[in-house]
Scaffold this motif. Structure first.
Motif, PDB file in Angstrom:
ATOM      1  N   TYR A 150      42.502 -23.946 134.823  1.00 37.45           N
ATOM      2  CA  TYR A 150      41.186 -22.735 134.701  1.00 37.45           C
ATOM      3  C   TYR A 150      41.614 -21.160 134.890  1.00 37.45           C
ATOM      4  O   TYR A 150      41.180 -20.601 134.032  1.00 37.45           O
ATOM      5  CB  TYR A 150      40.366 -22.709 136.475  1.00 37.45           C
ATOM      6  N   ALA A 167      31.741 -22.394 132.347  1.00 30.03           N
ATOM      7  CA  ALA A 167      31.240 -23.024 133.703  1.00 30.03           C
ATOM      8  C   ALA A 167      33.314 -24.361 133.864  1.00 30.03           C
ATOM      9  O   ALA A 167      33.031 -24.459 135.210  1.00 30.03           O
ATOM     10  CB  ALA A 167      29.970 -24.007 134.198  1.00 30.03           C
ATOM     11  N   HIS A 183      34.936 -32.975 143.518  1.00 34.17           N
ATOM     12  CA  HIS A 183      35.899 -31.531 143.424  1.00 34.17           C
ATOM     13  C   HIS A 183      35.582 -31.652 144.964  1.00 34.17           C
ATOM     14  O   HIS A 183      35.469 -32.411 145.847  1.00 34.17           O
ATOM     15  CB  HIS A 183      34.449 -30.892 143.607  1.00 34.17           C
ATOM     16  N   HIS A 184      36.559 -31.289 145.530  1.00 34.34           N
ATOM     17  CA  HIS A 184      36.856 -31.155 146.815  1.00 34.34           C
ATOM     18  C   HIS A 184      35.768 -30.767 147.858  1.00 34.34           C
ATOM     19  O   HIS A 184      35.287 -30.167 147.703  1.00 34.34           O
ATOM     20  CB  HIS A 184      37.900 -29.430 146.486  1.00 34.34           C
ATOM     21  N   HIS A 215      35.288 -35.078 136.145  1.00 37.05           N
ATOM     22  CA  HIS A 215      34.517 -35.188 135.014  1.00 37.05           C
ATOM     23  C   HIS A 215      34.715 -36.526 134.243  1.00 37.05           C
ATOM     24  O   HIS A 215      35.230 -36.370 133.722  1.00 37.05           O
ATOM     25  CB  HIS A 215      33.869 -33.979 134.229  1.00 37.05           C
ATOM     26  N   SER A 240      27.905 -30.049 139.481  1.00 35.33           N
ATOM     27  CA  SER A 240      28.911 -28.729 139.237  1.00 35.33           C
ATOM     28  C   SER A 240      28.449 -27.945 138.145  1.00 35.33           C
ATOM     29  O   SER A 240      27.812 -28.428 137.287  1.00 35.33           O
ATOM     30  CB  SER A 240      30.670 -28.912 138.964  1.00 35.33           C
ATOM     31  N   GLY A 241      29.237 -26.512 138.167  1.00 37.83           N
ATOM     32  CA  GLY A 241      28.428 -26.036 136.423  1.00 37.83           C
ATOM     33  C   GLY A 241      28.762 -26.707 135.022  1.00 37.83           C
ATOM     34  O   GLY A 241      28.054 -27.111 134.402  1.00 37.83           O
TER      35      GLY A 241
HETATM   36  O1  LIG Z   1      34.524 -24.720 142.679  1.00 38.17           O
HETATM   37  C1  LIG Z   1      35.080 -25.454 141.866  1.00 38.17           C
HETATM   38  O2  LIG Z   1      36.212 -26.276 142.158  1.00 38.17           O
HETATM   39  C2  LIG Z   1      35.198 -25.307 140.141  1.00 38.17           C
HETATM   40  N1  LIG Z   1      33.829 -25.467 139.589  1.00 38.17           N
HETATM   41  C3  LIG Z   1      33.847 -25.621 138.250  1.00 38.17           C
HETATM   42  C4  LIG Z   1      32.083 -26.489 138.470  1.00 38.17           C
HETATM   43  O3  LIG Z   1      31.346 -26.226 138.941  1.00 38.17           O
HETATM   44  O4  LIG Z   1      32.233 -26.310 136.819  1.00 38.17           O
HETATM   45  C5  LIG Z   1      35.441 -25.966 137.797  1.00 38.17           C
HETATM   46  C6  LIG Z   1      35.618 -26.806 138.017  1.00 38.17           C
HETATM   47  O5  LIG Z   1      35.183 -28.180 138.069  1.00 38.17           O
HETATM   48  C7  LIG Z   1      36.040 -26.234 139.616  1.00 38.17           C
END
Ligand SMILES: O=C(O)C1=N[C@H](C(=O)O)C[C@H](O)C1
Ligand SMILES: NC(=O)C1=CN([C@@H]2O[C@H](COP(=O)(O)OP(=O)(O)OC[C@H]3O[C@@H](n4cnc5c(N)ncnc54)[C@H](OP(=O)(O)O)[C@@H]3O)[C@@H](O)[C@H]2O)C=CC1
Length: 267
Positions: free
Chosen positions: A237, A121, A156-157, A214, A165-166
């Motif tokens: 990433y 993730a 997140h954005h 996070h 989020s994952g």
């Molecule tokens: O969508 C994102 O930007 C991200 N997605 C991933 C998640 O869902 O964990 C990883 C990261 O946090 C960025």
């Protein structure tokens, strides 16, 4: 010899960073920039789109003749076709898309019996190290006399399509495996009553252009621990995904994660 890499989801936010960083990396050769046929940017040169100048690789729905690995940052709707192509071409897969259905999770598990797959993730080194710290904290606090309430906040954005989020869910699984909570609470409102001890709370914030943050809170009576990890851009990433593609070379079929790639399992 550089690793020949195909980027799946090449026109997206992550896809464009992978094209830009992969073009500059001496150990990587971008051989395909895969996008859906419907994408309005189809046939545009992937390097031009990513802002690094022409690289001679157009965005295209076509699969390359050969690739040492496919790196996927796309959408769950694209997963079934992606996996079918990787199986047909026996291509190692770095899988980063989040928000899959249970059926798709199973599809990837089954595919990993035939090809090597790194699935995570978060491909970020700092996030994966924080997962290790979370595991240690969870084990240490499991039987704390005051009880430890775990809440996970992710930011997140505004464009993100899945919540939580994952990565937040992966943090929650680490906590639950170590501490035994069996309930999940997604946000709170109304007359909720006292917080049950047997739950993990998830809170998903969507604002602006945040590339991912996070915080895992362990709330005790009298003191609090917070583990926080935040990206300042998406390169963490992309670097992790390239490290995974390199690590996969010559690996037997199997389902691997970033803890394997980064050697964190033995800590
Ligand atoms: O969508 C994102 O930007 C991200 N997605 C991933 C998640 O869902 O964990 C990883 C990261 O946090 C960025
Ligand atoms: N594991 C990790 O470390 C990280 C994971 N992610 C995850 O990666 C995914 C992508 O994130 P992000 O780049 O921000 O999202 P974007 O929406 O910016 O990019 C997704 C791209 O995939 C494309 N796509 C859609 N369908 C297909 C298809 N059939 N074949 C090929 N490409 C397709 C989309 O095209 P179109 O616009 O035409 O639909 C789009 O260009 C998300 O699930 C996110 O959560 C993100 C960052 C880190």
């Amino acid at each position: 010899m550089p690793i020949e890499v195909a980027i799946h989801g090449a026109g997206g936010r992550m896809g464009q960073r992978l094209i830009a960083l992969g073009t500059a990396a001496p150990n990587i050769k971008i051989v395909a920039a895969i996008e859906s046929a419907m994408n309005p940017k189809a046939r545009t040169d992937a390097g031009v789109l990513a802002g690094v100048g022409e690289i001679g690789v157009p965005l295209s729905p076509e699969w390359p003749d050969r690739a040492g690995a496919v790196i996927d940052f796309s959408l769950p709707a694209a997963t079934d076709n992606l996996v079918a192509n990787c199986l047909e071409h026996k291509t190692p897969l770095v899988f980063a898309t989040t928000g899959l259905s249970d059926k798709q999770e199973e599809l990837i598990r089954t595919a990993s019996e035939q090809i090597p797959i790194v699935k995570a993730a978060s491909m970020s080194m700092a996030v994966n190290l924080t997962m290790k710290l979370t595991e240690i904290a969870s084990r240490a606090l499991k039987d704390h006399p005051s009880g430890a309430d775990v809440e996970i906040i992710e930011r997140h954005h505004r464009f993100k399509e899945d919540a939580p989020s994952g990565t937040a869910l992966a943090f929650g699984k680490i906590v639950a495996d170590a501490m035994g909570q069996s309930q999940s609470q997604h946000g709170r409102s109304g007359k909720t009553g006292a917080r049950p001890h047997d739950e993990i709370g998830y809170h998903a914030i969507r604002t602006g252009d945040n590339p991912g943050e996070h915080t895992i809170i362990f709330g005790l009576l009298g003191e609090t621990i917070e583990l926080r990890v935040a990206a300042t851009n998406r390169d963490c990433y992309a670097h992790g995904a390239f490290a995974a593609a390199e690590w996969l070379q010559g690996k037997p079929p199997g389902l691997y994660n970033m803890q394997d790639v980064l050697g964190l399992n033995s800590l």
